[in-house]
Design a protein around this motif. Structure first.
Motif, short mmCIF file in Angstrom:
data_model
loop_
_atom_site.label_atom_id
_atom_site.label_comp_id
_atom_site.label_asym_id
_atom_site.label_seq_id
_atom_site.Cartn_x
_atom_site.Cartn_y
_atom_site.Cartn_z
N SER A 170 52.10 -27.98 13.16
CA SER A 170 51.92 -29.42 13.37
C SER A 170 53.01 -29.98 14.29
CB SER A 170 51.92 -30.17 12.03
OG SER A 170 53.16 -30.05 11.36
N SER A 171 54.19 -29.37 14.29
CA SER A 171 55.25 -29.77 15.21
C SER A 171 54.83 -29.51 16.65
CB SER A 171 56.55 -29.02 14.91
OG SER A 171 57.04 -29.34 13.62
N TYR A 172 54.19 -28.37 16.87
CA TYR A 172 53.67 -28.05 18.20
C TYR A 172 52.62 -29.09 18.61
CZ TYR A 172 50.74 -25.85 21.76
OH TYR A 172 50.00 -25.60 22.89
N GLY A 173 51.71 -29.41 17.67
CA GLY A 173 50.67 -30.38 17.96
C GLY A 173 51.24 -31.74 18.32
N MET A 174 52.25 -32.19 17.56
CA MET A 174 52.86 -33.49 17.82
C MET A 174 53.59 -33.49 19.16
SD MET A 174 53.48 -36.57 17.34
CE MET A 174 52.57 -36.72 15.81
N ASN A 175 54.34 -32.43 19.44
CA ASN A 175 55.06 -32.37 20.71
C ASN A 175 54.10 -32.34 21.89
OD1 ASN A 175 57.57 -32.39 19.46
ND2 ASN A 175 57.68 -30.16 19.32
N LEU A 176 53.01 -31.62 21.74
CA LEU A 176 52.01 -31.56 22.81
C LEU A 176 51.35 -32.92 23.03
CD1 LEU A 176 50.45 -29.80 24.84
CD2 LEU A 176 48.80 -29.27 23.01
N ARG A 199 40.04 -35.46 12.27
CA ARG A 199 41.19 -34.95 11.52
C ARG A 199 42.41 -34.83 12.44
NH1 ARG A 199 41.49 -29.12 8.34
NH2 ARG A 199 43.61 -29.34 7.58
N THR A 200 42.19 -34.37 13.66
CA THR A 200 43.30 -34.25 14.60
C THR A 200 43.90 -35.62 14.89
OG1 THR A 200 42.13 -32.39 15.63
CG2 THR A 200 43.99 -33.31 16.83
N LYS A 201 43.05 -36.62 15.11
CA LYS A 201 43.54 -37.98 15.37
C LYS A 201 44.33 -38.50 14.18
CE LYS A 201 40.02 -39.67 18.59
NZ LYS A 201 38.93 -40.64 18.79
N LYS A 202 43.82 -38.21 12.99
CA LYS A 202 44.47 -38.67 11.76
C LYS A 202 45.88 -38.11 11.64
CE LYS A 202 43.75 -38.52 6.75
NZ LYS A 202 42.88 -37.99 5.68
N LEU A 243 56.11 -22.03 17.01
CA LEU A 243 56.50 -23.33 17.56
C LEU A 243 55.96 -23.54 18.97
CD1 LEU A 243 60.23 -23.51 16.40
CD2 LEU A 243 58.45 -25.17 15.83
N GLY A 244 55.79 -22.45 19.71
CA GLY A 244 55.38 -22.56 21.11
C GLY A 244 53.91 -22.46 21.38
N THR A 245 53.12 -22.16 20.35
CA THR A 245 51.67 -22.05 20.56
C THR A 245 50.86 -22.82 19.52
OG1 THR A 245 51.49 -20.05 19.21
CG2 THR A 245 51.91 -19.75 21.56
N LEU A 283 42.94 -32.38 24.08
CA LEU A 283 43.67 -31.18 24.46
C LEU A 283 44.38 -30.58 23.25
CD1 LEU A 283 44.83 -29.20 26.56
CD2 LEU A 283 46.66 -30.85 26.99
N VAL A 284 44.97 -31.45 22.42
CA VAL A 284 45.67 -31.00 21.22
C VAL A 284 44.69 -30.30 20.28
CG1 VAL A 284 46.93 -31.72 19.15
CG2 VAL A 284 47.44 -32.79 21.36
N ALA A 285 43.53 -30.92 20.06
CA ALA A 285 42.52 -30.34 19.17
C ALA A 285 42.07 -28.98 19.68
CB ALA A 285 41.32 -31.28 19.04
N ASP A 286 41.87 -28.86 21.00
CA ASP A 286 41.43 -27.60 21.58
C ASP A 286 42.51 -26.53 21.46
OD1 ASP A 286 39.47 -26.06 23.32
OD2 ASP A 286 41.26 -25.99 24.58
N ALA A 287 43.76 -26.91 21.73
CA ALA A 287 44.87 -25.96 21.66
C ALA A 287 45.07 -25.44 20.25
CB ALA A 287 46.15 -26.61 22.17
N LEU A 288 44.83 -26.30 19.26
CA LEU A 288 45.01 -25.91 17.86
C LEU A 288 43.77 -25.24 17.27
CD1 LEU A 288 46.92 -29.03 16.47
CD2 LEU A 288 47.88 -26.80 17.07
#
Length: 375
Positions: free
Chosen positions: A303-309, A330-333, A196-198, A318-323
């Motif tokens: 995906s919860s981490y991605g949404m919260n970020l 696809r990340t935008k979608k 959840l945190g990464t 930043l989200v795409a890079d972190a994931l």
């Protein structure tokens, strides 16, 4: 090479290659040429999936195509494939809807059928482009359309509730269930907090070694798709959960861990590196208990981490890079579209002008505006 010195990922790659070779032994010899070509652009695990898909196709040929009935799969020639028509391929697509494994359970969802058809198209394209096949009937068949599923994420309050309830779960247990919970509590909390945190993948989680952690920098090294190394950063809550597990659980069992698994960060109850399936079971167990209305998987935690970020930063790159996602579309979608719904709801609460009768922030139902209907 001494297997004891191989990393977890090197050992997995060797196992995948051996598994692939075993499947290829069941297929016609020319299939090896196709998989040799695929080595440069795919990993061994992906090629195994292709091989399983193609084995099902060849099994279909021997079961349903009249001139190939009961023929040995290895003896099906390129000339035999040239006799196939688009109708045969459509029949195969229907066959996949009802195909069952040896366990007699249906194994193909709409996504599974689409993947198998994609594998078949790639296989035929390889030989058609090289003029080994004179025709390609797969190109004449439409690929199945996949309906987009609504992305399920945990909201911040649900995350807090989940972690709190896992931590206090032992209070409502007794007997062997309580004993097992106390034995695995710190490990399970560390794993779920880490996911959840990464936002790391479950495969990246099980591949972690103790030496991959750096508590001074609050970071860990993961091996992403394509065997690429990447540094992932975490916050204080993740650090505390990991340290608590390492100091109060891992150090106590390390002396009894099976040989060859000593470097792993997380262990199963069998005292070896935890598996992807085991982590999936852990997440499923707690989500069924505390979030029965949501089907939560390790990927949903990611995906919860991605949404919260994204909600906190608004930065999709930043989200795409972190994931570790290279496909920004696809990340935008997955994340921006969910933000659209939030903006729509926010827009409905906006007022451009005050209206007579609406004073002192009275509810809209009590003012003149409530009498109007938008047409």
């Amino acid at each position: 090479m001494d297997k004891k010195r191989l990393t977890y990922y090197e050992q997995k790659e060797i196992a995948y290659v051996e598994q692939l070779q075993s499947i290829l032994e069941e297929l016609p010899s020319y299939a090896k040429d196709y998989f040799k070509e695929k080595e440069a652009s795919t990993n061994a695990r992906t090629r195994i999936s292709y091989a399983y898909d193609l084995r099902i196709f060849f099994q279909f040929l021997c079961e349903k195509i009249p001139y190939l009935l009961k023929k040995d799969i290895k003896k099906i020639s390129i000339q035999d494939l040239e006799l196939l028509t688009s109708r045969d391929i459509k029949q195969y697509q229907e066959y996949l809807k009802f195909y069952r494994s040896k366990t007699r359970k249906p194994v193909n969802s709409a996504v599974g059928i689409a993947r198998k058809m994609s594998s078949l198209r790639s296989f035929f394209n390889y030989f058609f482009k090289r003029e080994i096949l004179k025709s390609n009937p797969v190109l004449q068949v439409d690929m199945p359309k996949i309906q987009e599923k609504k992305v399920t994420n945990l909201k911040p309050d649900e995350i807090v509730d989940l972690l709190d309830r896992i931590e206090s779960y032992g209070n409502i247990l007794s007997g062997q269930k309580k004993v097992y919970y106390e034995k695995t509590k710190l490990r399970d909390l560390a794993i779920i907090t880490l996911l959840l945190g990464t936002g790391i993948r479950v495969s990246e989680c099980v591949g972690l070694d103790l030496e991959d952690l750096n508590f001074k920098r609050y970071s860990l090294k993961v091996t992403r798709k394509g065997e690429q190394k990447m540094t992932v950063y975490f916050g204080e809550e993740v650090a505390l959960a990991l340290q608590n597990y390492i100091e109060n659980c891992r150090t106590k069992i390390i002396s009894s861990v099976l040989k060859g698994h000593e470097t792993a960060l997380f262990f199963s109850t069998q005292k070896k590196r935890i598996s992807v399936h085991a982590v999936e079971n852990i997440v499923e167990k707690y989500s069924k208990e505390f979030l029965p209305n949501k089907k939560i998987t390790p990927h949903k935690l990611r995906s919860s981490y991605g949404m919260n970020l994204y909600q906190k930063t608004g930065d999709i790159y930043l989200v795409a890079d972190a994931l570790g996602q290279t496909d920004i579309y696809r990340t935008k979608k997955n994340y921006v579209n969910l933000k659209e719904e939030q903006r729509r709801q926010a827009a409905s609460t906006m007022r451009l002008r005050d209206h007579k009768g609406c004073e002192n922030n009275e509810p809209e139902s009590s003012c003149n505006r409530s009498k109007r209907t938008i047409r």
